[in-house]
Design a protein around this motif. Structure first.
Motif, PDB file in Angstrom:
ATOM      1  N   UNK A  81      83.063  20.592  59.915  1.00 45.14           N
ATOM      2  CA  UNK A  81      83.075  21.559  58.811  1.00 45.14           C
ATOM      3  C   UNK A  81      81.960  22.587  58.995  1.00 45.14           C
ATOM      4  N   UNK A  82      80.814  22.160  59.472  1.00 41.61           N
ATOM      5  CA  UNK A  82      79.740  23.111  59.772  1.00 41.61           C
ATOM      6  C   UNK A  82      80.143  24.046  60.906  1.00 41.61           C
ATOM      7  N   UNK A  83      80.814  23.508  61.903  1.00 41.64           N
ATOM      8  CA  UNK A  83      81.312  24.346  62.999  1.00 41.64           C
ATOM      9  C   UNK A  83      82.341  25.343  62.479  1.00 41.64           C
ATOM     10  N   UNK A  84      83.138  24.932  61.499  1.00 42.80           N
ATOM     11  CA  UNK A  84      84.107  25.855  60.879  1.00 42.80           C
ATOM     12  C   UNK A  84      83.385  27.030  60.232  1.00 42.80           C
ATOM     13  N   UNK A  85      82.261  26.754  59.567  1.00 43.83           N
ATOM     14  CA  UNK A  85      81.482  27.823  58.940  1.00 43.83           C
ATOM     15  C   UNK A  85      80.981  28.808  60.001  1.00 43.83           C
TER      16      UNK A  85
END
Length: 145
Positions: A60-64
């Motif tokens: 999810x952080x990589x998605x950001x």
């Protein structure tokens, strides 16, 4: 040598059957138990659950990061992760991962898939497991090839 940004430290005693784990900063402390599905007593967490939570949070952080690079808004992203433990057939075990990414603010299927692919390129868990673990990705319910 690469610059180390952060090092997590944890201590475990007793393994997956009757273990206990804790991080050095005390922020995480867990009882480890084999799941009922594997003949265990349950009542604690297990390495596969911890891996699923860690991978989903990291992804999810990589998605950001991927959304920033693509100049799109994806702050409402959510990840459902499944980590499966399977026998190798030669006495060992292996993992498989499914990440189901929901992007409510991105309705274009191609854009959603592209964003998930970019996140998969960025994510440290994805980079650590690439070629070692089968990872299946979906974006808004559609397979990401």
């Amino acid at each position: 040598m690469a610059k180390v940004l952060y090092t997590a430290e944890a201590h475990v005693a007793g393994g997956r059957q009757h273990g206990h784990g804790r991080t050095s900063d005390g922020a995480l402390e867990v009882d480890l138990r084999a799941p009922v599905e594997m003949g265990g007593e349950g009542g604690g967490t297990n390495p596969e659950q911890l891996f699923a939570v860690g991978y989903a949070a990291c992804f999810e952080s990589a998605m950001a990061g991927a959304a920033r690079r693509a100049h799109v808004e994806a702050g409402d992203a959510a990840i459902d992760a499944k980590v499966s433990l399977m026998p190798t057939g030669t006495g060992g075990f292996k993992l498989a991962v499914e990440l189901d990414v929901t992007l409510p603010s991105i309705t274009d299927e191609t854009q959603a898939r592209d964003l998930v692919r970019l996140a998969h390129d960025i994510c440290p868990y994805s980079n650590a497991t690439r070629g070692n673990i089968d990872v299946t990705l979906t974006a808004n319910g559609k397979p990401v090839g």
